[in-house]
Design a protein around this motif. Structure first.
Motif, short mmCIF file in Angstrom:
data_model
loop_
_atom_site.label_atom_id
_atom_site.label_comp_id
_atom_site.label_asym_id
_atom_site.label_seq_id
_atom_site.Cartn_x
_atom_site.Cartn_y
_atom_site.Cartn_z
N ALA A 1 31.94 52.53 81.25
CA ALA A 1 31.31 53.60 79.95
C ALA A 1 31.59 54.39 80.08
N THR A 2 31.66 55.49 78.98
CA THR A 2 31.74 56.93 78.66
C THR A 2 30.04 58.00 77.52
N ASN A 3 29.94 58.77 77.54
CA ASN A 3 29.43 59.63 76.94
C ASN A 3 29.65 59.24 75.38
N VAL A 4 30.90 59.59 74.77
CA VAL A 4 31.51 59.33 73.42
C VAL A 4 33.27 59.01 73.30
N LEU A 5 33.41 58.66 72.24
CA LEU A 5 34.88 58.92 72.50
C LEU A 5 35.15 58.71 70.32
N SER A 6 36.17 59.54 70.48
CA SER A 6 36.63 59.85 69.34
C SER A 6 38.73 59.07 68.34
N TRP A 7 38.12 59.06 67.63
CA TRP A 7 39.70 57.90 66.47
C TRP A 7 39.83 58.71 65.49
N PRO A 8 40.84 59.48 66.00
CA PRO A 8 41.43 60.56 64.37
C PRO A 8 41.68 59.87 63.62
N SER A 9 41.86 60.00 62.25
CA SER A 9 42.33 58.97 61.48
C SER A 9 43.72 59.78 61.53
N LYS B 1 18.01 64.56 72.36
CA LYS B 1 18.79 65.14 70.89
C LYS B 1 19.38 66.45 71.19
N GLU B 2 19.35 67.80 71.40
CA GLU B 2 20.40 68.41 71.46
C GLU B 2 21.83 67.86 72.40
N HIS B 3 21.63 66.99 73.42
CA HIS B 3 22.36 66.40 74.06
C HIS B 3 24.13 66.12 73.02
N VAL B 4 22.90 64.69 72.48
CA VAL B 4 23.56 63.96 71.37
C VAL B 4 24.30 65.00 70.61
N THR B 5 23.09 66.37 69.65
CA THR B 5 23.61 66.71 68.90
C THR B 5 25.18 67.91 69.50
N HIS B 6 25.47 68.11 71.27
CA HIS B 6 26.52 68.42 71.24
C HIS B 6 27.57 67.05 71.72
N LEU B 7 27.60 66.50 72.13
CA LEU B 7 28.59 65.25 71.95
C LEU B 7 28.60 64.79 70.79
N ILE B 8 27.98 64.48 69.48
CA ILE B 8 28.60 64.46 67.67
C ILE B 8 29.82 66.15 67.73
N VAL B 9 29.11 66.65 68.21
CA VAL B 9 29.88 68.10 67.70
C VAL B 9 31.50 68.21 68.47
N HIS B 10 31.03 67.80 69.74
CA HIS B 10 32.79 67.70 70.24
C HIS B 10 33.47 66.12 69.75
N GLY B 11 32.46 65.44 69.40
CA GLY B 11 33.71 63.88 68.40
C GLY B 11 33.92 64.42 67.99
N VAL B 12 33.69 65.32 67.10
CA VAL B 12 34.63 65.48 65.54
C VAL B 12 34.78 66.88 65.66
N LEU B 13 34.89 67.59 66.38
CA LEU B 13 36.09 68.99 66.57
C LEU B 13 37.37 67.87 67.50
N HIS B 14 37.15 66.51 67.73
CA HIS B 14 38.04 65.29 68.68
C HIS B 14 39.60 64.91 66.74
N LEU B 15 38.23 64.69 65.95
CA LEU B 15 38.78 63.70 64.96
C LEU B 15 39.10 65.36 64.06
N LEU B 16 39.72 66.70 64.26
CA LEU B 16 39.68 67.61 64.14
C LEU B 16 41.41 68.41 65.00
N GLY B 17 41.29 67.46 65.10
CA GLY B 17 42.27 67.53 66.27
C GLY B 17 42.72 68.98 67.77
#
Length: 171
Positions: free
Chosen positions: A68-76, A124-140
């Protein structure tokens, strides 16, 4: 398209409902895109809220890491910079005016809550951080080499500060 359509949220684990993953994802993704001067109305992201068992399956399938891990990202598409520490290429535009799909993010409930509790942070703050982190991965953005990690962490800190969230790396 209204900004509320930026994120398509799929909740596989009902425990995410208590944290309102949809609202957290919308806010984090919108803040990330706006911080980088991208119009959120021109993009789409999918966020899946799952559990440790599901994310371990995905991590095994896509990264050959059966844990298991916290967040995974798959950029298009690959938007990574050519040089270490360089700013990634901006996402393209759809010639028809339709929103561009940036990619998909999966986030695990148990791991996120465990990390938040261990660091005495708000879930909520930790999840927000991880979503920001994931979106940044989507953006390269990435953190494989030191230069890329410094850039990505710096941008994360700025976005989180915009959202009123303390520096997650200053523990």
């Amino acid at each position: 398209m209204p900004a509320s359509d930026l994120v398509d949220t799929i909740v596989e684990d009902e425990r995410w409902d208590a944290l309102n993953l949809e609202a957290l994802s919308q806010a984090a993704a919108t803040a990330t895109l706006k911080h980088l001067a991208h119009d959120p109305q021109k993009f789409e992201i999918c966020v899946m809220g799952c559990n440790d068992a599901r994310i371990a399956e995905l991590n095994s399938e896509f990264r050959e890491k059966p844990t298991a891990t916290n967040v995974l990202s798959w950029p298009s598409e690959d938007r990574a910079a050519d040089q270490p520490g360089g700013t990634p290429a901006p996402p393209g535009k759809d010639p028809t005016g339709m929103p561009v799909e940036l990619g998909d993010i999966a986030i695990s409930y148990e791991t996120c809550l465990s990390e938040a509790n261990a660091a005495a942070k708000s879930p909520k703050e930790h999840v927000t951080h991880l979503i920001v982190h994931g979106v940044l991965h989507l953006l390269g953005y990435d953190h494989i080499c030191e230069e890329d990690a410094a850039l990505m962490e710096g941008v994360e800190k700025e976005i989180l500060a915009d959202l009123g969230i303390a520096d997650p790396y200053n523990i």
